[in-house]
Design a protein around this motif. Structure first.
Motif, short mmCIF file in Angstrom:
data_model
loop_
_atom_site.label_atom_id
_atom_site.label_comp_id
_atom_site.label_asym_id
_atom_site.label_seq_id
_atom_site.Cartn_x
_atom_site.Cartn_y
_atom_site.Cartn_z
N LYS A 55 0.82 -1.23 0.00
CA LYS A 55 0.00 0.00 0.00
C LYS A 55 0.85 1.28 0.00
O LYS A 55 0.65 2.20 0.78
CB LYS A 55 -1.00 0.01 1.17
N GLY A 56 1.81 1.29 -0.89
CA GLY A 56 2.57 2.51 -1.15
C GLY A 56 3.20 3.14 0.08
O GLY A 56 3.91 2.49 0.84
N GLU A 57 2.91 4.41 0.26
CA GLU A 57 3.52 5.17 1.35
C GLU A 57 3.19 4.59 2.73
O GLU A 57 4.01 4.65 3.65
CB GLU A 57 3.07 6.64 1.30
N GLU A 58 2.01 4.03 2.87
CA GLU A 58 1.61 3.45 4.16
C GLU A 58 2.60 2.36 4.59
O GLU A 58 3.12 2.37 5.71
CB GLU A 58 0.20 2.84 4.04
N GLY A 59 2.91 1.44 3.69
CA GLY A 59 3.84 0.37 4.01
C GLY A 59 5.27 0.84 4.10
O GLY A 59 6.02 0.42 4.99
N ALA A 97 -9.93 -6.81 -8.96
CA ALA A 97 -10.63 -5.68 -9.60
C ALA A 97 -11.23 -4.79 -8.52
O ALA A 97 -11.81 -5.28 -7.55
CB ALA A 97 -11.72 -6.21 -10.52
N GLY A 98 -11.04 -3.51 -8.68
CA GLY A 98 -11.59 -2.56 -7.71
C GLY A 98 -10.62 -2.16 -6.62
O GLY A 98 -10.88 -1.21 -5.87
N ASP A 99 -9.48 -2.87 -6.50
CA ASP A 99 -8.47 -2.50 -5.50
C ASP A 99 -7.87 -1.13 -5.85
O ASP A 99 -7.76 -0.78 -7.03
CB ASP A 99 -7.32 -3.51 -5.46
N THR A 100 -7.46 -0.39 -4.83
CA THR A 100 -6.72 0.85 -5.06
C THR A 100 -5.39 0.50 -5.73
O THR A 100 -4.72 -0.46 -5.33
CB THR A 100 -6.44 1.58 -3.73
N CYS A 101 -5.03 1.25 -6.76
CA CYS A 101 -3.74 0.99 -7.41
C CYS A 101 -2.69 1.96 -6.89
O CYS A 101 -2.99 3.10 -6.51
CB CYS A 101 -3.86 1.09 -8.93
N TYR A 102 -1.46 1.47 -6.85
CA TYR A 102 -0.33 2.27 -6.37
C TYR A 102 0.76 2.24 -7.44
O TYR A 102 1.00 1.21 -8.06
CB TYR A 102 0.24 1.68 -5.07
N ILE A 103 1.40 3.38 -7.64
CA ILE A 103 2.50 3.44 -8.60
C ILE A 103 3.76 3.98 -7.92
O ILE A 103 3.69 4.82 -7.03
CB ILE A 103 2.18 4.32 -9.84
N SER A 158 0.52 7.60 -5.41
CA SER A 158 1.96 7.62 -5.72
C SER A 158 2.80 7.30 -4.49
O SER A 158 2.46 7.67 -3.37
CB SER A 158 2.38 9.00 -6.24
N THR A 159 3.90 6.60 -4.73
CA THR A 159 4.87 6.33 -3.67
C THR A 159 6.25 6.36 -4.29
O THR A 159 6.38 6.63 -5.49
CB THR A 159 4.59 4.96 -3.01
#
Length: 420
Positions: free
Chosen positions: A204-208, A290-296, A366-367
């Motif tokens: 989960k991007g910045e969270e993790g 499908a439907g999950d938040t995407c992170y880049i 974004s992360t």
């Protein structure tokens, strides 16, 4: 007037004339950089634009080979022979230069107000007080694909992981194309275009990333092991001999039309535009469901700072304020499609593939790469160890669980928040 006096007056006039000419001479600023592939762009577009707006200041772009840059730059800085302006890699390598007194604080530089805290985060002291490089661009990770190949094989762009592997399987079954062009010989790409590309969707991007820095999460947690399990599945789709395949080999396989998909960083765009004679598209890392938040991974990649020992600080600041301007952002982003501006002013991008990459900022979180801030300051270096672990997992010489445990043990050995 006697001839002796006349000669004396003429000599004095000549000396004054020469002094005046020297005073009027242009100041030349030298830029140190690792981007030797950008030399023509700096010489033909960026420097002429700056010099036209700033008569009296000349600029010399003097890059080193990327792999040698850190060592070459450190030697020059220690010897006092480095250029006036220093191109900055993100986070700890540049912070170390600031801490040693080689980079000047830019806290008072007018142009720094054009950047958000996130944009400045890669080039600022831990206390947030002293930025030391002007952010130039970030790069975004994802996958570039051959549109002709997809059309020929009747493939749709995958949005979920199951769809992604179904696409790879279809390409493999057809046999016309290598499903995906990536090798493990150089190791870094296995981590950068592999683990750091798909990983943010798991942690989960910045969270993790922040939880790892604080010690709330470990590298043996499921969110950090699962991406390795997915990477291990790539092995079947990388083509024969991928273990010995270098980064340039992979680039060539894709641009020559022999591979359908390329795990990518957006920095490839301008080179691929020149070399590939087919239409390209791009898609972000597929989500789990499908439907999950995407992170880049929208990684703060390149900035420029001032040598603290430059003999031309005012001229160097003039250049840095120009780099912080909307004019530079637009010029740089369109001269180098795939390097995305970090300034808060919106920039119009002309390249369709670059537009595709940057559009993901609107729909995904974004992360930045998980290993770059703080976590690679000790030994073993987590960034370099992640290269090795990612390559091993893809080759099948190390299990995802063993790789994660090895990295965690290394981090725990020196990083205090992970010892609790």
């Amino acid at each position: 007037m006697n001839s002796k006096l006349a000669r004396g007056l003429l000599l004095s006039a000549a000396v004054l004339s020469l002094a005046g000419a020297a005073q009027a001479q242009d100041v030349t600023l030298t830029i140190e950089s690792w981007r030797n592939d950008d030399l023509s762009i700096w010489q033909d577009k960026i420097i002429p634009a700056f010099e036209a707006a700033n008569p009296g200041i000349k600029v010399n772009f003097a890059p080193s080979a990327p792999a040698e840059y850190n060592a070459v730059l450190n030697s020059k800085l220690e010897a006092g022979s480095a250029g006036d302006l220093i191109t900055c890699r993100p986070f700890d390598a540049s912070l170390a230069l600031y801490d040693k007194g080689y980079l000047a604080s830019l806290a008072e530089l007018e142009g720094m107000k054009n950047f958000s805290d996130v944009a400045k985060s890669a080039w600022i002291t831990d206390d947030g007080e002293n930025p030391f490089c002007v952010p130039m661009a970030s790069v975004i990770h994802g996958f570039i694909y051959n549109k002709d190949a997809f059309e020929e094989l009747g493939l749709s762009v995958p949005e979920t992981e199951d769809e992604f592997f179904a696409v790879l399987e279809k390409i493999k079954e057809d046999g016309t194309y290598i499903p995906m062009a990536m090798g493990t010989n150089d190791q870094w790409e296995a981590a950068t275009m592999g683990y750091q590309n798909i990983g943010p969707n798991y942690w989960k991007g910045e969270e993790g990333r922040k939880a790892l820095i604080s010690g709330e999460q470990t590298l043996t947690d499921a969110a950090w092991v699962e991406p390795y399990k997915t990477l291990a599945r790539w092995k079947d789709y990388l083509g024969d001999g991928f273990e010995a395949q270098t980064y340039p080999d992979s680039q060539n396989l894709f641009t020559l039309g022999r591979a359908a998909i390329y795990p990518a960083g957006s920095w490839e765009i301008s080179g691929f535009n020149t070399q590939a004679d087919f239409e390209m598209g791009a898609f972000p890392p597929p989500v789990k469901e499908a439907g999950d938040t995407c992170y880049i991974s929208d990684h703060t990649d390149i900035a420029i700072g001032m040598n603290a020992n430059t003999e031309h600080p005012e001229e160097a600041k003039t250049f840095l304020n120009w780099v912080a301007s909307p004019e530079f952002a637009s010029l740089y982003a369109n001269a180098l499609p795939g390097f995305f501006p970090l300034s808060e002013e919106p920039v119009e991008l002309e390249d369709p593939l670059a537009q595709e990459f940057i559009s993901w900022r609107e729909k995904c979180e974004s992360t930045i790469r998980s290993t770059y801030q703080i976590l690679s300051r000790g030994t073993p270096n987590l960034e370099n160890e992640t290269w090795n672990a990612s390559a091993n997992v893809i080759r099948g010489s190390e299990t995802p669980e063993d790789a994660a445990k090895r990295l965690q043990d290394g981090l725990t050995s020196w990083y205090e928040p992970q010892k609790n």
